[in-house]
Design a protein around this motif. Structure first.
Motif, mmCIF file in Angstrom:
data_model
loop_
_atom_site.group_PDB
_atom_site.id
_atom_site.type_symbol
_atom_site.label_atom_id
_atom_site.label_comp_id
_atom_site.label_asym_id
_atom_site.label_seq_id
_atom_site.Cartn_x
_atom_site.Cartn_y
_atom_site.Cartn_z
ATOM 1 N N UNK A 1 0.802 -1.033 -0.191
ATOM 2 C CA UNK A 1 0.057 -0.210 0.046
ATOM 3 C C UNK A 1 0.815 1.468 -0.117
ATOM 4 N N UNK A 2 1.872 1.110 0.216
ATOM 5 C CA UNK A 2 3.358 1.939 0.456
ATOM 6 C C UNK A 2 3.642 2.754 -0.959
ATOM 7 N N UNK A 3 3.401 1.830 -1.903
ATOM 8 C CA UNK A 3 3.779 1.882 -3.132
ATOM 9 C C UNK A 3 3.058 2.934 -3.854
ATOM 10 N N UNK A 4 1.758 3.398 -4.062
ATOM 11 C CA UNK A 4 1.124 4.883 -3.826
ATOM 12 C C UNK A 4 1.050 5.928 -2.352
ATOM 13 N N UNK A 5 0.516 7.663 -3.368
ATOM 14 C CA UNK A 5 0.327 8.031 -2.500
ATOM 15 C C UNK A 5 -1.532 8.231 -1.933
ATOM 16 N N UNK A 6 -2.021 8.806 -0.991
ATOM 17 C CA UNK A 6 -3.387 8.823 -0.938
ATOM 18 C C UNK A 6 -4.153 7.715 -0.092
ATOM 19 N N UNK A 7 -5.446 7.549 -0.645
ATOM 20 C CA UNK A 7 -6.247 6.673 -0.441
ATOM 21 C C UNK A 7 -6.357 5.305 -1.408
ATOM 22 N N UNK A 8 -5.017 4.465 -0.594
ATOM 23 C CA UNK A 8 -5.337 2.538 -1.366
ATOM 24 C C UNK A 8 -5.939 1.509 -0.851
ATOM 25 N N UNK A 9 -5.896 0.907 -1.616
ATOM 26 C CA UNK A 9 -7.211 -0.609 -0.962
ATOM 27 C C UNK A 9 -6.054 -1.458 -1.423
ATOM 28 N N UNK A 10 -5.637 -3.078 -0.789
ATOM 29 C CA UNK A 10 -4.828 -3.579 -0.992
ATOM 30 C C UNK A 10 -6.292 -4.778 -1.455
ATOM 31 N N UNK A 11 -6.150 -4.944 -2.931
ATOM 32 C CA UNK A 11 -7.361 -6.433 -2.971
ATOM 33 C C UNK A 11 -6.613 -7.846 -2.629
ATOM 34 N N UNK B 1 -2.388 -3.689 -4.611
ATOM 35 C CA UNK B 1 -2.396 -2.621 -4.343
ATOM 36 C C UNK B 1 -2.923 -1.919 -5.314
ATOM 37 N N UNK B 2 -4.264 -0.912 -4.895
ATOM 38 C CA UNK B 2 -4.618 -0.321 -5.913
ATOM 39 C C UNK B 2 -4.862 1.047 -5.033
ATOM 40 N N UNK B 3 -4.522 2.468 -6.163
ATOM 41 C CA UNK B 3 -4.887 3.518 -5.138
ATOM 42 C C UNK B 3 -6.267 4.219 -5.486
ATOM 43 N N UNK B 4 -7.193 4.289 -4.666
ATOM 44 C CA UNK B 4 -8.537 4.465 -4.461
ATOM 45 C C UNK B 4 -9.370 6.335 -5.323
ATOM 46 N N UNK B 5 -8.138 6.725 -4.823
ATOM 47 C CA UNK B 5 -7.913 8.599 -4.041
ATOM 48 C C UNK B 5 -6.518 9.439 -4.507
ATOM 49 N N UNK B 6 -5.997 10.118 -4.753
ATOM 50 C CA UNK B 6 -4.875 10.861 -4.573
ATOM 51 C C UNK B 6 -4.921 11.115 -3.230
ATOM 52 N N UNK B 7 -3.549 11.548 -3.217
ATOM 53 C CA UNK B 7 -3.534 12.146 -1.759
ATOM 54 C C UNK B 7 -3.787 13.812 -1.453
ATOM 55 N N UNK B 8 -4.541 14.291 -3.113
ATOM 56 C CA UNK B 8 -4.216 16.033 -3.052
ATOM 57 C C UNK B 8 -6.174 16.125 -2.966
ATOM 58 N N UNK C 1 -15.334 -2.794 3.440
ATOM 59 C CA UNK C 1 -14.360 -1.906 2.422
ATOM 60 C C UNK C 1 -15.122 -1.344 1.193
ATOM 61 N N UNK C 2 -16.269 -1.065 0.850
ATOM 62 C CA UNK C 2 -17.576 -1.053 -0.117
ATOM 63 C C UNK C 2 -17.979 0.374 0.854
ATOM 64 N N UNK C 3 -17.929 -0.003 2.219
ATOM 65 C CA UNK C 3 -18.295 1.587 2.929
ATOM 66 C C UNK C 3 -17.403 2.296 2.916
ATOM 67 N N UNK C 4 -16.341 2.227 3.028
ATOM 68 C CA UNK C 4 -15.356 2.820 3.123
ATOM 69 C C UNK C 4 -15.296 3.541 1.983
ATOM 70 N N UNK C 5 -14.708 3.438 0.541
ATOM 71 C CA UNK C 5 -14.652 3.277 -0.065
ATOM 72 C C UNK C 5 -15.588 4.812 -1.092
#
Length: 402
Positions: free
Chosen positions: A163-173, A185-192, A239-243
């Motif tokens: 998950x540290x390979x991406x910034x912002x909000x990240x999910x590990x599928x 891992x996949x970025x859900x939203x960027x840090x901005x 996970x669905x609710x958090x995203x």
């Protein structure tokens, strides 16, 4: 020395962030590949406050692979380190065999020297292995000319490192395949995405934790029926609710899910046999403080989460930071002659009303919190272009300042 210029090492330095999970990863279905029994979601913290810096050098003159962590030489034969090294070298060889002309094939046989430092306590429950392995893999990839998906390699070093390979909000599928190819891992939203969100790390203890995450997880998987229920019946819906909460910047929903998931993770630690206690009396006091603060205002302004250690991570919005930090200083009075209590992003001074003190009504715990790191969501790994920032000298050994 003759041939010295030939032996000038190829050096790359990178930094990588810490991430703090709001939907926790606990338990593996495959120990060797580090495949989790549930998906997870985290916020990447800003590297201005918390980061690992790693320099990787390759040279014809190096006799063997070597690694130094926080100024001390460590065992490079550690299986997880070897997994990451082996995988990066395999991909580099594959790229060369596929005929990439940009790749210097002679470098593939060179030995590597690795030097890594954290600017925060290691193994104190502050996700040091996540930042460390993400940084290692990112740096190795740069040195060996490997491009593309790196989270699956970082995962083999430390699960949460992916998950540290991406910034912002990240999910590990979590993935389903036995070989782990879909556990990424996949970025859900960027840090901005959510600029008002703030993160406060309340360092209750910089000591090494009593039970490491790896052995703790193994015991939980073997003995906790709550862990099985959590992975199969609770986390998928969360996970669905958090995203959704992150995408809509719905702090109340984000906060409640974060606290419930932290509580359930620690409940599985208690349900483990023999039980594991990561929280201490300071952690419990922080939990009470947050709930009483929220109750006083009749809305959820703060959320706590705890990883495998006693340090609290509190999520809140920017406008509530000054008052909450003041409350922390009041209920956990720091040593007056100690270092700086608030580190990181500056925090404005705020008055604490008598009404709020009474509503919280806890007995102060002097020196319960050593210091607070004030930070926000930040970017993923980056390359440092300035050669003066390398941790290794031209001889491939750690510089004296490391």
């Amino acid at each position: 020395m003759p041939g010295d210029s030939m032996d000038k090492p190829n050096i790359v330095t990178c930094t990588a962030p810490v991430n703090i999970a709001v939907i926790k990863y606990w338990g593996k279905r495959n120990e060797e590949l580090i495949l989790p029994i549930n998906s997870s979601l985290s916020v990447t913290l800003h590297q201005d406050q918390l980061k690992t810096t790693t320099t990787v050098a390759t040279s014809t003159s190096f006799q063997e692979d070597r690694i130094w962590l926080n100024g001390k030489e460590e065992d490079i034969t550690h299986p997880r380190l070897q997994s990451c090294l082996r995988e990066i070298r395999r991909l580099a060889r594959k790229r060369r065999n596929d005929g990439d002309p940009a790749l210097d094939s002679s470098a593939l046989s060179h030995k590597v020297h690795i030097c890594s430092v954290n600017n925060f306590p290691t193994a104190a429950g502050l996700a040091s292995s996540a930042a460390g392995f993400a940084c290692l893999v990112y740096s190795l990839a740069r040195v060996f000319g490997v491009e593309g998906e790196l989270s699956g390699i970082a995962r083999q070093g430390s699960g949460s490192a992916c998950r540290s390979i991406y910034g912002g909000f990240v999910q590990w599928i979590m993935g389903q395949k036995d070989d782990g190819q879909d556990s990424l891992a996949q970025q859900v939203e960027p840090e901005t995405h959510w600029p008002e969100l703030r993160i406060l790390v309340l360092v209750a203890s910089a000591e090494r934790k009593p039970v490491g995450s790896t052995s703790g997880m193994q015991t939980s998987v073997q003995t906790s029926s709550l862990l099985k229920h959590r992975a199969e019946s609770v986390v998928p819906g969360r996970m669905v609710e958090m995203i959704e909460a992150v995408r809509r910047k719905n702090f109340a929903a984000f906060a409640e899910l974060t606290m419930k998931d932290s509580n359930q993770f620690h409940a599985t630690c208690l349900d483990t046999y023999p039980p594991i206690f990561y929280l201490n009396s300071v952690s419990q006091q922080v939990i009470s403080l947050v709930h009483r603060y929220n109750r006083h205002y009749g809305e959820t302004r703060l959320a706590y989460t705890f990883d495998a250690g006693p340090n609290a991570v509190v999520y809140t919005l920017q406008q509530h930071v000054p008052e909450f930090v003041q409350a922390v200083q009041h209920f956990f009075p720091p040593e007056s002659n100690g270092g700086q209590f608030i580190q990181g992003l500056p925090v404005d001074h705020a008055a604490l009303s008598e009404e709020l003190k009474q509503a919280i009504g806890l007995e102060p715990m002097p020196k319960g919190i050593s210091y607070v790191i004030s930070t926000k969501a930040g970017p993923g790994p980056r390359v440092l272009e300035d050669p003066t920032q390398h941790l290794l000298g031209s001889d491939g050994l750690p510089k004296k300042t490391v």
